[in-house]
Motif scaffolding. Sequence first.
Motif, short mmCIF file in Angstrom:
data_model
loop_
_atom_site.label_atom_id
_atom_site.label_comp_id
_atom_site.label_asym_id
_atom_site.label_seq_id
_atom_site.Cartn_x
_atom_site.Cartn_y
_atom_site.Cartn_z
N ASN A 83 0.89 -1.16 0.00
CA ASN A 83 0.00 0.00 0.00
C ASN A 83 0.92 1.21 0.00
OD1 ASN A 83 -1.91 1.96 0.36
ND2 ASN A 83 -2.34 1.45 2.48
N ALA A 84 0.89 1.98 -1.09
CA ALA A 84 1.74 3.16 -1.20
C ALA A 84 0.89 4.41 -1.06
CB ALA A 84 2.46 3.18 -2.55
N GLU A 85 1.28 5.26 -0.15
CA GLU A 85 0.61 6.56 0.02
C GLU A 85 1.63 7.63 -0.38
OE1 GLU A 85 -0.90 7.05 3.97
OE2 GLU A 85 -1.96 5.13 3.92
N VAL A 86 1.27 8.45 -1.35
CA VAL A 86 2.14 9.53 -1.80
C VAL A 86 1.44 10.84 -1.47
CG1 VAL A 86 3.21 10.63 -3.80
CG2 VAL A 86 3.16 8.13 -3.62
N SER A 87 2.09 11.62 -0.63
CA SER A 87 1.54 12.92 -0.21
C SER A 87 2.35 14.03 -0.88
CB SER A 87 1.63 13.07 1.31
OG SER A 87 0.92 12.04 1.95
N ILE A 88 1.68 15.13 -1.20
CA ILE A 88 2.34 16.29 -1.78
C ILE A 88 2.03 17.49 -0.90
CG2 ILE A 88 0.37 16.70 -3.33
CD1 ILE A 88 2.39 17.89 -5.36
N GLY A 89 3.02 18.35 -0.74
CA GLY A 89 2.81 19.54 0.07
C GLY A 89 4.01 20.45 -0.03
N PRO A 90 3.94 21.59 0.65
CA PRO A 90 5.05 22.53 0.63
C PRO A 90 6.34 21.86 1.09
CG PRO A 90 3.13 23.52 1.64
CD PRO A 90 2.82 22.07 1.48
N HIS A 91 7.41 22.11 0.38
CA HIS A 91 8.71 21.53 0.67
C HIS A 91 9.32 22.21 1.90
CE1 HIS A 91 12.86 20.26 0.20
NE2 HIS A 91 12.49 19.43 -0.76
N ALA A 92 9.73 21.43 2.86
CA ALA A 92 10.36 21.98 4.06
C ALA A 92 11.69 22.61 3.69
CB ALA A 92 10.56 20.87 5.10
N GLY A 93 11.86 23.86 4.02
CA GLY A 93 13.13 24.53 3.79
C GLY A 93 13.32 25.10 2.40
N LYS A 94 12.31 24.99 1.53
CA LYS A 94 12.39 25.54 0.18
C LYS A 94 11.11 26.32 -0.08
CE LYS A 94 15.23 22.80 -2.90
NZ LYS A 94 15.17 21.88 -4.03
N PRO A 95 11.06 27.55 0.34
CA PRO A 95 9.83 28.34 0.15
C PRO A 95 9.38 28.37 -1.31
CG PRO A 95 11.39 29.51 1.55
CD PRO A 95 12.12 28.31 0.99
N GLY A 96 8.09 28.12 -1.52
CA GLY A 96 7.53 28.14 -2.86
C GLY A 96 7.65 26.84 -3.62
N ALA A 97 8.42 25.89 -3.09
CA ALA A 97 8.60 24.59 -3.75
C ALA A 97 7.69 23.55 -3.10
CB ALA A 97 10.06 24.15 -3.66
N PHE A 98 7.44 22.48 -3.83
CA PHE A 98 6.65 21.37 -3.32
C PHE A 98 7.51 20.12 -3.24
CE2 PHE A 98 3.40 24.27 -4.57
CZ PHE A 98 2.35 24.01 -3.70
N GLY A 99 7.16 19.25 -2.32
CA GLY A 99 7.84 17.97 -2.17
C GLY A 99 6.83 16.87 -1.98
N ILE A 100 7.31 15.64 -1.99
CA ILE A 100 6.43 14.51 -1.74
C ILE A 100 7.00 13.67 -0.61
CG2 ILE A 100 5.44 14.39 -4.06
CD1 ILE A 100 7.29 12.07 -4.68
N ALA A 101 6.09 12.98 0.04
CA ALA A 101 6.45 12.00 1.07
C ALA A 101 5.74 10.70 0.71
CB ALA A 101 6.00 12.48 2.45
N VAL A 102 6.40 9.59 0.97
CA VAL A 102 5.85 8.29 0.62
C VAL A 102 5.80 7.42 1.87
CG1 VAL A 102 6.19 6.20 -0.77
CG2 VAL A 102 6.80 8.44 -1.72
N ALA A 103 4.69 6.73 2.05
CA ALA A 103 4.57 5.72 3.10
C ALA A 103 4.23 4.40 2.42
CB ALA A 103 3.48 6.10 4.10
N LEU A 104 5.07 3.41 2.60
CA LEU A 104 4.84 2.08 2.03
C LEU A 104 4.51 1.13 3.17
CD1 LEU A 104 7.86 1.74 -0.44
CD2 LEU A 104 5.53 2.47 -0.97
N THR A 105 3.37 0.48 3.08
CA THR A 105 3.01 -0.55 4.04
C THR A 105 3.01 -1.88 3.30
OG1 THR A 105 1.63 1.02 5.23
CG2 THR A 105 1.28 -1.32 5.71
N VAL A 106 3.83 -2.79 3.77
CA VAL A 106 4.08 -4.05 3.08
C VAL A 106 3.37 -5.19 3.81
CG1 VAL A 106 5.88 -5.63 2.29
CG2 VAL A 106 6.34 -3.16 2.39
N SER A 107 2.65 -6.00 3.04
CA SER A 107 2.02 -7.20 3.57
C SER A 107 2.70 -8.41 2.96
CB SER A 107 0.52 -7.20 3.24
OG SER A 107 -0.05 -8.43 3.61
N LEU A 108 3.35 -9.21 3.80
CA LEU A 108 4.04 -10.42 3.35
C LEU A 108 3.47 -11.63 4.10
CD1 LEU A 108 7.81 -9.40 3.12
CD2 LEU A 108 6.31 -10.11 1.27
N PRO A 109 2.34 -12.17 3.64
CA PRO A 109 1.74 -13.33 4.30
C PRO A 109 2.72 -14.51 4.36
CG PRO A 109 0.25 -12.42 2.65
CD PRO A 109 1.57 -11.74 2.47
N GLY A 110 2.74 -15.17 5.52
CA GLY A 110 3.58 -16.33 5.68
C GLY A 110 4.96 -16.03 6.26
#
Length: 144
Positions: A83-110
């Motif tokens: 499950n990949a969640e990609v968020s977009i928002g203002p870039h920390a430390g770069k006024p006027g720029a945007f950045g992304i953050a990703v959260a990967l949740t992995v399911s490995l049955p067994g």
Amino acid sequence: MAIEKALYTARGTATGGRTGTAKSDDGRLDIQLSTPKALGGDDGAGTNPEQLFAAGYAACFIGALKAVGARHKKAIPADASINAEVSIGPHAGKPGAFGIAVALTVSLPGFDKSEAEALVAEAHEVCPYSNATRGNVDVALSVA
């Protein structure tokens, strides 16, 4: 980060930005784009770059898990999922720029949690998306 040799090159063209279209040169991808309301758009029927990135990263990360699993003679089950969640928002430390953050949740049955976490950590080092974004994107990994 450079690659030693290109094994495959994908080609795509976008027209009209976030409210246009995106197509691959082979015609397999031909989609309408729209901007989410949260980004000031009309939330139209099309997809957006963040959804495409999330789907691509998730699929690629499963490929990395399979490569790592093969190294350790551990088969990754067909029902493994990311499950990949990609968020977009203002870039920390770069006024006027945007950045992304990703959260990967992995399911490995067994797999037990510690074994799964070790495989995920190694896959994060192997995955081309992880390597392309390292240092530029906040990536959070977790095992469900």
